[in-house]
Design an enzyme around this catalytic site. Structure first.
Site, short mmCIF file in Angstrom:
data_model
loop_
_atom_site.label_atom_id
_atom_site.label_comp_id
_atom_site.label_asym_id
_atom_site.label_seq_id
_atom_site.Cartn_x
_atom_site.Cartn_y
_atom_site.Cartn_z
N GLU B 50 50.90 22.13 95.09
CA GLU B 50 50.89 22.64 96.47
C GLU B 50 50.22 24.01 96.43
O GLU B 50 50.57 24.84 95.58
CB GLU B 50 52.32 22.76 96.99
N ASP B 61 57.60 33.05 104.49
CA ASP B 61 57.56 33.34 103.06
C ASP B 61 58.22 34.67 102.75
O ASP B 61 58.15 35.61 103.54
CB ASP B 61 56.10 33.37 102.57
N TYR B 176 59.43 17.72 103.04
CA TYR B 176 59.82 18.96 102.34
C TYR B 176 61.23 19.33 102.79
O TYR B 176 61.44 19.71 103.94
CB TYR B 176 58.82 20.05 102.71
#
Lengths: 394, 232
Positions: B50, B61, B176
């Site tokens: 990824e 993030d 995910y």
């Protein structure tokens, strides 16, 4: 969610999936509270007996020109020193209603941070304020105010070290803490339901102003003018005039050091559609979609996105947006102090600068300006800037 | 599901093992070093890769990945460079599935359809857009389908059932599954409480295979052995 949070093609909720349940909970609480007379009563009581509403409408005795009358909506007189207190009290009530024990907020100039710290102290909620490290530097007085009221101020050193980076950090915090924390977003930007909810809580500004001007002048104003960073004070003022097509709605953006360069915060004038901080809106960005750093003498306008409703009002042609430079805003700051004995926030002085320009013709017009905050926080910076100017002139 | 994911998941399942995916930021610290790093990731045993396309404001993030994005941007890395790096990777690793993780503004800036097509043309297999949840995913899922690209959706243990249905319908490639609340790359302990129920709900909704995702700066957080022990 019950609503899609769109204003035309703008708005929406662009957040990590993990935050969607928190937004859904917030939307549900907001809708429920809007229908609860008890909530309205408690908020109304707080706004009048704690925050100091209604705020007056002041006619500028010396800055009005010829037949043009300039009126100031005095949000600077609200407890906390800015319009921010209106919606912060409402969101804090919502946070309590949702059983949250902690408030997270971002702040640029510090006014929203101060307002959130006030609410945190009042409701006994732990309060954490993210603030760009550069803004911490230029707004020391507000940082200390927040700390005095028990809030933790976290300087953000990533990115451009200003409001956009503080928003990023606040969103990150919320991603990890939404079960116990409410993100008390400070403006009409961000994901749905924030733009809708904050507008409804700031609507009180326009509602009062409309009644007051009708009472004083017997007619509606020709133009209502407010500064636009994220855009909450402007939407608050505009909302109750949107249906009155003869009233010009004018938003004033930070043209910073000039619109021809990159050192400005004029998102509506120079941005293009994009997605930032949870909403599809106008964004200052490069060709790849990387977000531009911005500049304004006023920390509260130093932001590369704008509330999605403003993007819609611009696109639909209902509102007009103009730019005012740092120098023009500083000149208006001085003019307001000398002419009317009022220290206005740098942010609000952008709006006033445009009003002064319109008033030059002296026509029979009524111009209503939102003085969204007081300028005490900007006094030290003004002293430096005016000193520099004198030295440069010498 | 693109054939590379199908082949890889099928092969791992036949071995009775889960798949291991490793993330890195494209262009960090510079394109040359990054390509060498990608080779090392494959040589080290990653079943799928990824990659991030660096964005200036990565709200999902944590500090580790944000710093990686900042280094790449400082090195002058643009989206076009990232697509070139993906094409380079594809030439050298024709069978390893590669997915991109990035943010909505980079996608809309190029045009959603154009972005998806260019990524597919470069040899990418999937796209995950960190700030596009299932309620906004319609145009992105449609564009990905047109480009024959898998669109990877995110699910968490707090995701309500109705949302899982939307995720199952829109997602492809794999799902995910967020291992814990919070941003990626934060150095916090990971707990897997609630995940068996999430995996079961995803399976019942017909979602693509689940994958635990939680990037950690501590390599010990995910022992390969424990990953291998999970089916799917």
């Amino acid at each position: 969610m019950k609503f899609d949070g769109r204003f035309g093609r703008f708005g929406g909720a662009y957040v990590p999936e993990i935050l969607v349940p928190a937004l859904e909970q917030l939307e549900a609480a907001f809708i429920e509270a809007q229908q609860d007379p008890g909530f309205a009563a408690e908020l109304g009581d707080l706004l009048s007996t704690y925050a100091g509403r209604p705020t007056p409408l002041t006619r500028c005795r010396n800055l009005s020109r010829g037949k043009t009358r300039i009126y100031l909506k005095r949000e600077d007189l609200l407890h906390g020193g800015a319009h921010k207190t209106n919606q912060v009290l409402a969101q804090a009530l919502l946070a309590r209603r949702m059983g949250k024990t902690r408030l997270i907020a971002e702040t640029g100039a510090g006014q929203h941070g101060v307002a959130t710290a006030i609410a945190g102290a009042l409701f006994g909620l732990e309060t954490c304020i993210y603030m760009g490290a550069d803004d911490v530097e230029r707004q020391q007085l507000n940082v200390f105010r927040m700390q005095l009221m028990g809030a933790t101020v976290v300087p953000v050193t990533t990115g451009g070290r200003t409001l956009k980076d503080a928003v990023n950090e606040a969103l990150r915090d919320w991603t990890a803490s939404f079960e116990t924390s409410h993100y008390l977003l400070g403006t009409v930007a961000g994901p749905h339901p924030f733009p809708l909810m904050v507008r409804e809580y700031q609507r009180v500004i326009g509602k009062e102003a409309r009644e007051q001007i009708l009472g004083i002048e017997g007619r509606l104003p020709d133009a209502v003018i407010a500064c636009v960073g994220g855009g909450s004070n402007a939407i608050g003022l505009f909302s109750d005039f949107i249906g009155d097509e003869k009233v010009a709605l004018i938003g004033v953006e930070a043209a910073g050091k000039g619109l021809s360069g990159r050192e400005h915060g004029a998102t509506i004038l120079k941005g293009r559609p994009g997605i930032l901080h949870g909403a599809e809106t106008l964004v200052l960005q490069d060709a790849d979609g990387q977000i531009d750093d911005t500049w304004s003498v006023s920390a509260g306008l130093d932001y590369p996105a704008v509330g999605p409703e403003h993007a819609f009002l611009k696109e639909s042609g209902r509102a007009e947006y103009v730019g005012v430079t740092d120098d023009q805003a500083l000149a208006a700051f001085v003019a307001l102090a000398r002419g009317e004995g009022i220290l206005g926030a740098f942010e609000s002085c952008h709006a006033l600068a445009h009003a002064l320009q319109l008033a030059r013709a002296g026509e029979d017009r009524i111009i209503l300006v939102n003085l969204s905050g007081r300028g005490d926080k900007d006094v030290a910076q003004a002293q430096t800037l005016l000193g520099d100017r004198e030295r440069n002139a010498a | 599901m693109t054939s590379r994911y199908a082949d890889m998941f099928g092969s791992r399942a036949r071995d009775g093992e889960g798949a291991l995916g490793i993330f890195t930021m494209l262009g960090d610290p510079d394109p040359g070093s990054c390509l060498a790093c990608l080779d090392a990731i494959v040589a080290g045993g990653a079943d799928m890769v990824e990659v991030g396309i660096p964005f200036s404001d990565p709200i999902a993030d944590g500090p580790v990945i944000q710093a990686a994005a900042e280094r790449a941007l400082r090195a002058g890395v643009r989206t076009a460079d990232c697509l070139e790096m993906i094409a380079d990777f594809r030439q050298r690793h024709p069978t390893v599935p590669l997915g991109v993780l990035t943010y909505a503004n980079l996608v809309v800036a190029r045009g959603i359809d154009a972005f998806c097509q260019q990524l597919a043309d470069a040899g990418g297999d999937s796209l995950l857009i960190a700030d596009v949840p299932s309620i906004e995913v319609g145009p992105y899922a449609a564009a990905a389908r047109r480009a024959a690209l898998d669109l990877v959706m995110i699910a968490a243990t707090n995701t309500p059932g109705a949302t899982l249905q939307r995720i199952a319908a829109a997602g492809s490639g794999y799902t995910y599954c967020v291992a814990r609340a919070g941003v990626t790359g934060a150095d916090r302990e990971v707990h897997f409480n609630g995940h068996p129920a999430l995996f079961a709900a995803l399976a019942a909704a017909g979602a693509p295979p689940p994958s635990w995702g939680s990037v950690s700066p501590r390599p010990t957080t995910f022992a390969r052995r424990s990953i291998r022990a999970r089916p799917g």
